[in-house]
Structures are given as structure tokens and as C-alpha cells.
Design an enzyme around this catalytic site. Sequence first.
Site, PDB file in Angstrom:
ATOM      1  N   TRP A 182      50.570  32.583  52.337  1.00 24.16           N
ATOM      2  CA  TRP A 182      49.187  33.007  52.126  1.00 24.16           C
ATOM      3  C   TRP A 182      48.286  31.880  52.620  1.00 24.16           C
ATOM      4  CZ3 TRP A 182      45.261  30.681  49.144  1.00 24.16           C
ATOM      5  CH2 TRP A 182      44.020  31.358  49.253  1.00 24.16           C
ATOM      6  N   GLU A 223      51.120  37.485  52.998  1.00 18.80           N
ATOM      7  CA  GLU A 223      50.239  38.029  51.948  1.00 18.80           C
ATOM      8  C   GLU A 223      48.814  38.203  52.456  1.00 18.80           C
ATOM      9  OE1 GLU A 223      50.066  35.545  48.459  1.00 18.80           O
ATOM     10  OE2 GLU A 223      48.754  36.927  47.370  1.00 18.80           O
ATOM     11  N   LYS A 225      44.681  39.596  52.071  1.00 20.03           N
ATOM     12  CA  LYS A 225      43.617  39.496  51.060  1.00 20.03           C
ATOM     13  C   LYS A 225      42.367  40.160  51.597  1.00 20.03           C
ATOM     14  CE  LYS A 225      41.675  36.011  47.927  1.00 20.03           C
ATOM     15  NZ  LYS A 225      41.988  34.758  47.234  1.00 20.03           N
ATOM     16  N   ASP A 256      49.280  41.716  46.764  1.00 20.17           N
ATOM     17  CA  ASP A 256      48.742  41.093  45.549  1.00 20.17           C
ATOM     18  C   ASP A 256      47.741  42.074  44.947  1.00 20.17           C
ATOM     19  OD1 ASP A 256      46.779  39.604  43.916  1.00 20.17           O
ATOM     20  OD2 ASP A 256      47.870  37.812  44.543  1.00 20.17           O
ATOM     21  N   HIS A 259      44.016  41.659  45.598  1.00 25.16           N
ATOM     22  CA  HIS A 259      43.574  41.431  46.971  1.00 25.16           C
ATOM     23  C   HIS A 259      43.062  42.665  47.695  1.00 25.16           C
ATOM     24  CE1 HIS A 259      45.754  37.323  47.543  1.00 25.16           C
ATOM     25  NE2 HIS A 259      45.018  37.376  46.456  1.00 25.16           N
ATOM     26  N   HIS A 283      52.686  40.541  44.147  1.00 26.38           N
ATOM     27  CA  HIS A 283      52.050  39.556  43.288  1.00 26.38           C
ATOM     28  C   HIS A 283      51.324  40.369  42.221  1.00 26.38           C
ATOM     29  CE1 HIS A 283      51.856  35.566  45.743  1.00 26.38           C
ATOM     30  NE2 HIS A 283      53.084  35.946  45.427  1.00 26.38           N
ATOM     31  N   ASP A 291      39.067  38.796  42.410  1.00 19.93           N
ATOM     32  CA  ASP A 291      40.465  38.361  42.325  1.00 19.93           C
ATOM     33  C   ASP A 291      40.582  37.261  41.270  1.00 19.93           C
ATOM     34  OD1 ASP A 291      43.140  37.990  42.977  1.00 19.93           O
ATOM     35  OD2 ASP A 291      42.675  36.578  44.595  1.00 19.93           O
ATOM     36  N   ASP A 293      42.598  36.810  38.736  1.00 22.75           N
ATOM     37  CA  ASP A 293      43.922  36.373  38.296  1.00 22.75           C
ATOM     38  C   ASP A 293      44.052  36.249  36.789  1.00 22.75           C
ATOM     39  OD1 ASP A 293      45.515  36.044  40.795  1.00 22.75           O
ATOM     40  OD2 ASP A 293      43.901  34.670  41.322  1.00 22.75           O
ATOM     41  N   ASP A 323      51.330  36.631  39.724  1.00 24.96           N
ATOM     42  CA  ASP A 323      50.308  35.713  40.241  1.00 24.96           C
ATOM     43  C   ASP A 323      49.053  35.825  39.383  1.00 24.96           C
ATOM     44  OD1 ASP A 323      48.812  33.953  41.678  1.00 24.96           O
ATOM     45  OD2 ASP A 323      48.706  35.132  43.516  1.00 24.96           O
TER      46      ASP A 323
HETATM   47  C1  RNT Z   1      45.528  33.623  46.573  1.00 22.59           C
HETATM   48  C2  RNT Z   1      46.862  34.266  46.624  1.00 22.59           C
HETATM   49  C3  RNT Z   1      48.037  33.335  46.511  1.00 22.59           C
HETATM   50  C4  RNT Z   1      47.846  32.256  45.465  1.00 22.59           C
HETATM   51  C5  RNT Z   1      49.077  31.415  45.227  1.00 22.59           C
HETATM   52  C6  RNT Z   1      48.796  30.205  44.398  1.00 22.59           C
HETATM   53  O1  RNT Z   1      44.500  34.522  46.452  1.00 22.59           O
HETATM   54  O2  RNT Z   1      46.961  35.264  45.651  1.00 22.59           O
HETATM   55  O3  RNT Z   1      49.193  34.069  46.292  1.00 22.59           O
HETATM   56  O4  RNT Z   1      47.432  32.783  44.241  1.00 22.59           O
HETATM   57  O5  RNT Z   1      49.649  31.092  46.429  1.00 22.59           O
HETATM   58 ZN    ZN Z   2      48.904  36.177  45.423  1.00 19.88          ZN
END
Ligand code: RNT
Ligand code: ZN
Length: 415
Positions: A182, A223, A225, A256, A259, A283, A291, A293, A323
Site C-alpha cells: 500500500w 491495496e 484506496k 480494505d 477504502h 483488510h 477511513d 480505522d 486493519d
Molecule cells: C492505509 C492502508 C494500509 C495501512 C497499513 C498500516 O490506508 O489501509 O493498509 O493501514 O499498511
Molecule cells: Zn489497509
Amino acid sequence: MTRPEFARACEIFADWGVDTEAAISRLGEIPISVHCWQGDDVVGFEGLTAGSGGGIQATGNFPGRARTPDELRADLDFAYDNIPGRHRLNLHACYLDTDETPSRDALEYRHFESWVDWAKEKGHGLDFNPTFFAHPLADDNLTLSHPDAGVRDFWIAHGKCCREIAARMGAALGSPCVDNVWVPDGYKDIPVGRMAARERLEASLDLMLDTPYDKAHLLDAVESKLFGIGVEACTIGSHEFYYGYAIRKGTLLCLDMGHFHPTENIADKLSSVSLSVDEILLHVSRPMRWDSDHVILLNDDIQAMANELVFGDLLGRTHIGLDFFDATISRTAAWVIGTRNMQKALLRALLQPVAQLQDIEAALNFSDRLILTEELKDLPYGAVWDEFCARQDVPTGKSLLADLNAYQASVADRN
Ligand code: RNT
Ligand code: ZN
């Protein structure tokens, strides 16, 4: 000794044609890749004071952040003891364990050997990630797509040494290591060179992924986004970019859950994407307005993911990684609760009478489908979960609370 609640639950599920023991044993075989970065707010062990950068941000200042690899491993040991089953650890390259201070483009396997020894001893698989953020050469949120070839070469070299490390981890542990790429690359304001930036990212990835490795040791993932803080106008590695890339180059595609546009249903993507890529990396995360998290809940989004994995028979080719990072609560509790929620969702999915529901759907009997899927929500999943945990000597309910609090108290004086 089987508890009466569980025996009764088995009868109830059997009445729906569901084999509870089969669901329990299947759940026990599903590894979740637990992300190291929830343990220390994505700081890592390079001695950098800067936060995570690249538009990812852990907020909060709860006591107990792991400051060393030994502390992080102790926290992880505790967390795994409170999560039923055998799981993996997802390591980032900035979590190296060495007295040396290697540059990111000169990382070697030996800088991570202590992690492999620990994983071997505890029976965990390892996954890996190059770290393309929190570094002076990533300050502009441009790495593999940077207009300067020297900067791109630095990050290509980083990605290459991470693949080598990951492949050796996979070989040492006898289980393929997923190495997920990523990059934060993008522009805050509207660029005029989207095309050129994407061509540069593609060319850099090609060079990085050039060295072939045995798939038994290494699986490459990319990955995508939608946007990040600081790159609102354009993310170079968008979904379309990586979806196409993964299909053309044969890599895994990482989805993810934070994302995409907030109204998109990420679970819905699995069946589509799986027709074009062999394997998927997830993720699992909980975006709130962006995003963000957040720690994953046992909510509709997570349940929909688990259902699709089971209903679409995708468990065999999906790698489930987590994640999220919340620094306003106990970090070990966040790991334990989030991972268990993923497992609870999988258990519920495994306990559905899928064939029966699919027959009803094939007959276009949508009323029955709705009646049943709603009635099925009342089945005694909790009794099955409790039994699953009890068999593995993992606490639930009040004793889990006591356990999590006692551990948090034991690390609270770290500063
Ligand atoms: C960032 C991505 C990525 C990170 C990690 C720490 O938006 O989701 O996966 O969260 O690599
Ligand atoms: Zn991620």
C-alpha cells in the site's frame, strides 16, 4: 463436558439442517491475520518520532503503548490467549527488531529473525508489508509514483527487499507470507498529470515485483484506496488501477473496507472480484465518515463480509487480515474484541442453512427468503460461541472483561 445451552443449540440448528460441530471445526481452521500496528499506534521501531503519516492516523493517548518488540510480542501473546484458534501476525517493515539502523532500502531478513523465531515457537504464520510512509522520502505523499527517479528507485529497492524478507519468512514457517503493498501516493489538489503518475506507479510496481518467488513462500498483494487526508483530489493507486493491475499481473487484490465510498457495500465486491483474481486479501476495518480505522464491531457490514465468504465459498482463497487502530482504548482489548468479532461473524455465517436459502431464492420466493433470514437472526449463536471458546480455554463475558482489565493494568505504567 457439553453444557446444556450448547446441547440445546445443536438441536435447534439441527432442526434447520445445520451441523453445529462442522461449523465449529471449520471456524477453528480459519486463520485471521492480526495486524501488529494496533499495538503501538502504527509507530514501529525505527526510532522515528513522527506519527504514521501518509494520511493514516491513530488518535488517542491511552496508556500502555508497546515501545519495544518484546513489549509488542508480550501484548500479542496475551491477545492471542484471549482469541480462540490459531492465527497469523501481520508485520510492517517498520517493526524491525535489531540494534542496527538499516535504511529502508537495505532491510534484511536478519532484522526480522526474532519475529520468525517467536512465530515458530507460538505456531503463528507471518504476513508482511513494506512501509511506504512515515519517512522523509514519503513526506510529499509520493513514493513509487514520485516524478524523481531517484526517489522511485529508493522505494522500489525497499519493496524488493521486503519481498525477499517475506519469502524467507514464508519458507521458514512453511506457510506462504502475504506481502501487501500500500502506498500513500496522491495529490491534495487537482493534478494535471494523473496519467503520467499512474504510468510511473505501474512501472515501479513492475520492477519491484520482477523477481519471481515460489508461491508456497510469497504471495504479492496490492491495496487500493479512494482517498486519504492530504491526497483528497487524487489517489494514484485507485481501485480501478489495482484491480486491473492484479488481474493483469496475477497478484492478490487487497480490499480494505475503509477504502471505498462510504455507501459502497464491500461485501458485494467479493463475488465479482473473485471471478477475475485467484486470491483476495481483506483488510477488515470500520470506517466512520472516512477511513477512520475503528475497531470492528459485530455489525451488519462485518456480517455481510462473513456471509459472502461462506455463501460464495470464498474462504479457501481469501486471506482475512484486520486493519484498525484505536489509541483511545486498551490496545490489547481492541485486538481481542476486533478479532473475536470477525470470528463471531464467520461462525454465524457458517451456521446458516445456506442450501435451503439458496433453493428458496432460486424459486424466486423472496417473501420466504426475507422471513427466514430475519428469523435466523434469533438462533442461539451465543451458546455455540461460548462452547467454541470454552473448548479452547478462552474466556467470555465477565471473565473476559476481568482478563482484559488485569492485563491493561499491568502495562498502564509504560510511558
Ligand atoms: C492505509 C492502508 C494500509 C495501512 C497499513 C498500516 O490506508 O489501509 O493498509 O493501514 O499498511
Ligand atoms: Zn489497509
